[in-house]
Design a protein around this motif. Structure first.
Motif, short mmCIF file in Angstrom:
data_model
loop_
_atom_site.label_atom_id
_atom_site.label_comp_id
_atom_site.label_asym_id
_atom_site.label_seq_id
_atom_site.Cartn_x
_atom_site.Cartn_y
_atom_site.Cartn_z
N GLU A 51 0.81 -1.44 0.09
CA GLU A 51 -0.11 0.15 -0.06
C GLU A 51 0.90 1.26 -0.03
O GLU A 51 0.54 2.22 -0.75
CB GLU A 51 -1.01 0.01 1.27
CG GLU A 51 -1.69 -1.10 1.24
CD GLU A 51 -2.56 -1.33 2.83
OE1 GLU A 51 -2.64 -0.10 3.35
OE2 GLU A 51 -3.28 -2.10 3.05
N CYS A 52 2.03 1.14 0.79
CA CYS A 52 2.98 2.45 0.87
C CYS A 52 3.65 2.55 -0.51
O CYS A 52 3.59 3.77 -1.02
CB CYS A 52 3.92 2.08 1.70
SG CYS A 52 3.43 2.03 3.51
N LEU A 53 3.88 1.67 -1.31
CA LEU A 53 4.35 1.67 -2.46
C LEU A 53 3.41 2.39 -3.44
O LEU A 53 3.84 3.09 -4.26
CB LEU A 53 5.02 0.35 -2.94
CG LEU A 53 6.11 -0.23 -2.48
CD1 LEU A 53 6.54 -1.80 -2.80
CD2 LEU A 53 7.63 0.48 -2.73
N LEU A 54 2.45 1.83 -3.46
CA LEU A 54 1.34 2.52 -4.17
C LEU A 54 1.15 3.83 -4.19
O LEU A 54 1.02 4.67 -5.17
CB LEU A 54 -0.23 1.78 -4.01
CG LEU A 54 -1.42 2.14 -4.77
CD1 LEU A 54 -1.08 1.94 -6.21
CD2 LEU A 54 -2.60 1.54 -4.45
N ILE A 55 0.96 4.54 -2.94
CA ILE A 55 0.90 5.56 -2.39
C ILE A 55 2.21 6.49 -2.96
O ILE A 55 1.97 7.44 -3.66
CB ILE A 55 0.57 5.94 -0.91
CG1 ILE A 55 -0.81 5.34 -0.34
CG2 ILE A 55 0.83 7.41 -0.60
CD1 ILE A 55 -0.73 5.56 1.08
N GLY A 56 3.35 5.89 -2.86
CA GLY A 56 4.49 6.46 -3.45
C GLY A 56 4.50 6.75 -4.92
O GLY A 56 4.74 7.71 -5.40
N GLU A 57 4.17 5.59 -5.73
CA GLU A 57 4.03 5.68 -7.04
C GLU A 57 3.14 6.94 -7.43
O GLU A 57 3.39 7.46 -8.66
CB GLU A 57 3.75 4.38 -7.79
CG GLU A 57 4.52 3.40 -7.64
CD GLU A 57 4.59 2.28 -8.77
OE1 GLU A 57 5.37 2.51 -9.75
OE2 GLU A 57 4.02 1.55 -8.47
N LEU A 58 1.90 6.95 -6.61
CA LEU A 58 0.83 8.18 -7.16
C LEU A 58 1.25 9.45 -6.82
O LEU A 58 0.61 10.49 -7.38
CB LEU A 58 -0.35 7.84 -6.59
CG LEU A 58 -1.09 6.53 -6.96
CD1 LEU A 58 -2.34 6.30 -5.94
CD2 LEU A 58 -1.53 6.78 -8.44
N THR A 59 2.28 9.60 -5.93
CA THR A 59 2.60 11.13 -5.43
C THR A 59 3.98 11.68 -5.69
O THR A 59 3.88 12.89 -6.20
CB THR A 59 2.84 10.86 -3.86
OG1 THR A 59 3.46 9.77 -3.57
CG2 THR A 59 1.36 10.75 -3.19
N CYS A 60 4.88 10.92 -6.08
CA CYS A 60 6.10 11.42 -6.49
C CYS A 60 7.07 10.51 -7.30
O CYS A 60 7.06 9.34 -7.12
CB CYS A 60 6.85 12.23 -5.32
SG CYS A 60 7.39 11.03 -4.18
N LEU A 113 11.00 -4.00 -6.26
CA LEU A 113 10.77 -2.58 -6.83
C LEU A 113 11.19 -2.55 -8.33
O LEU A 113 10.87 -1.54 -9.08
CB LEU A 113 11.74 -1.75 -6.10
CG LEU A 113 11.27 -1.27 -4.70
CD1 LEU A 113 12.53 -0.44 -3.94
CD2 LEU A 113 10.12 -0.59 -4.43
N GLU A 114 11.74 -3.73 -8.99
CA GLU A 114 12.12 -3.76 -10.30
C GLU A 114 11.16 -3.17 -11.29
O GLU A 114 11.44 -2.65 -12.47
CB GLU A 114 12.95 -4.96 -10.75
CG GLU A 114 12.02 -6.08 -10.69
CD GLU A 114 12.91 -7.24 -11.12
OE1 GLU A 114 13.86 -7.18 -11.23
OE2 GLU A 114 12.05 -8.48 -11.43
N ASN A 115 9.90 -3.50 -10.98
CA ASN A 115 8.94 -3.15 -12.04
C ASN A 115 7.89 -2.06 -11.68
O ASN A 115 6.85 -1.76 -12.04
CB ASN A 115 7.82 -4.44 -12.10
CG ASN A 115 8.46 -5.89 -12.75
OD1 ASN A 115 9.12 -5.43 -13.60
ND2 ASN A 115 8.20 -6.89 -12.31
N THR A 116 8.87 -1.25 -10.85
CA THR A 116 8.05 0.05 -10.24
C THR A 116 8.82 1.22 -10.76
O THR A 116 9.85 0.93 -11.52
CB THR A 116 7.53 0.13 -8.88
OG1 THR A 116 9.21 0.30 -8.17
CG2 THR A 116 7.12 -1.08 -8.45
N ARG A 117 8.37 2.37 -10.51
CA ARG A 117 9.02 3.66 -10.83
C ARG A 117 10.29 3.84 -9.98
O ARG A 117 11.01 4.72 -10.35
CB ARG A 117 8.05 4.99 -11.02
CG ARG A 117 7.63 5.24 -9.59
CD ARG A 117 6.56 6.47 -9.60
NE ARG A 117 6.86 7.49 -10.20
CZ ARG A 117 6.07 8.44 -10.74
NH1 ARG A 117 4.86 8.53 -10.11
NH2 ARG A 117 6.50 9.65 -11.08
N PHE A 118 10.38 2.99 -8.86
CA PHE A 118 11.56 3.33 -7.95
C PHE A 118 12.54 2.22 -8.16
O PHE A 118 13.36 1.88 -7.43
CB PHE A 118 11.07 3.07 -6.63
CG PHE A 118 9.87 4.14 -6.48
CD1 PHE A 118 9.95 5.53 -6.47
CD2 PHE A 118 8.65 3.84 -6.11
CE1 PHE A 118 9.02 6.60 -6.27
CE2 PHE A 118 7.67 4.71 -5.66
CZ PHE A 118 7.69 5.95 -5.67
#
Length: 364
Positions: free
Chosen positions: A119-128, A161-166
């Protein structure tokens, strides 16, 4: 000489008990007692923590030396925003307001990725676009296996995290509060100065839109003797300057998913011990304690399914009755409403086992 400070908002995310509060305290205290003491406000950093938010000022990093236009910035202020406790965060995300400049994900190095991490990662991807992962509580690892355990957890997180923006985001290991919450303050935090340097390297010049009407999400509201009522929070839209006059058309610091409770805890109670516990309202809704609200023992409750229309109407009517008693020239009525006013009560149930040395609170 007039100084110019660049403010940079860091959203702090993490599973319950990952050590977010201890990390915020360690960051602020380390910054104020190390090489940054030349800042005249540095000794006041501890006060800001007690008021429910934290910020600390550091030297301006090299990559921002030429920023700021005709009057360059002199220093950099980091403001830590506790994202899970921010009542209007999701609304802010949907509205597209960019109030978070960098995400700091706090992970318990022993427990690793937990249920709320996704959930934290989802919020992170949406915010910055940027994030730093902090592996906390490394003091709990055996010294002879510490480095290998940190490397193993770092690889596991990079895989996650390899498939995320981070992808390939920085991962750093610290011990914000060696020995745990009950340990004496003489224990020095580990790795925090290195974390501050990492945060400085990740800093950039954020884009701010000062246009539009002032909109501020209020996190805390309390009274200070000799000063009056103080509100803290985050400006989501518009701008504000010292000595500006602000008109508050409706004093309401909660939304449909947040209520403020009182009279359950004493002023001196450590509310961090109760964060995450489930509560039930007398109107039937269930929620979770998010943390304190101000300094008088009040606390914030997050209602996962939202308040029912009839509950909102009841709370509104109680608020209006209290407002009328205030407007007659007397002080606000701090007593519980009378029985015929149908006050909304909060019920907290938990067990403690006699032989548990940690006195852990357990809920069924």
């Amino acid at each position: 000489i007039r100084t110019k400070t660049l403010n940079f908002n860091i959203g702090v995310l993490g599973h319950v008990d990952s050590g977010k509060t201890s990390l915020a305290r360690a960051l602020s205290s380390t910054a104020s007692t190390a090489a940054f003491d030349k800042n005249p406000q540095s000794r006041e950093r501890g006060i800001t923590l007690d008021l429910g938010f934290s910020s600390f000022t550091v030297d301006l990093p090299d990559q921002l030396r030429d920023s700021g236009g005709k009057q360059p910035y002199d220093s950099l202020q980091f403001t830590l925003v506790d994202c899970p406790g921010h009542a209007s965060l999701i609304r802010t995300i949907i509205g597209g307001a960019q109030i978070i400049d960098l995400m700091m994900l706090v992970v318990d190095v022993v427990k690793g990725v937990q249920t709320q991490t996704a959930e934290c990662l989802l919020i992170g991807e949406l915010t910055c676009p940027r994030m730093v992962v902090v592996l906390n509580k490394i003091d709990l690892l055996p010294p002879n296996k510490r480095q290998s355990a940190i490397e193993k957890m770092t690889k596991r997180l990079h895989k996650t995290l390899e498939n995320t923006r981070f992808k390939d985001c920085p991962v750093i290991a610290v011990a914000a509060k060696p020995g745990g919450p009950e340990a004496p303050d003489t224990e020095e935090p580990q790795g925090v100065p290195q974390l501050i340097e990492l945060l400085k390297k990740q800093t950039y010049l954020p884009k701010r839109d000062p246009g539009g009407d002032l909109l501020m999400a209020v996190d805390h509201c309390f009274s200070i003797r000799g000063q009056g009522t103080v509100m803290t929070g985050t400006v989501l839209q518009g701008s504000l300057a010292i000595n500006d006059t602000v008109e508050i058309p409706a004093l309401k610091v909660t939304d449909d998913y947040t209520v403020i409770g009182r009279s359950l805890f004493k002023k001196e109670t450590n509310l961090q011990l109760f964060v995450g516990l489930k509560v039930t309202l007398s109107t039937g809704e269930t929620g979770v304690i998010e943390g304190g609200f101000g300094q008088s023992g009040k606390f914030k409750i997050h209602i996962q399914e939202g308040l029912r229309p009839e509950t909102k109407q009841l709370l509104s009517s109680l608020s209006k009755k209290k407002g009328k008693s205030e407007s007659k020239g007397g002080p606000a009525n701090e007593e519980e409403p009378k029985a015929d006013s149908q006050p909304v009560t909060v019920h907290l149930h938990f067990k403690r086992y006699v032989f548990d040395p940690h006195k852990k609170m357990v809920q069924s």
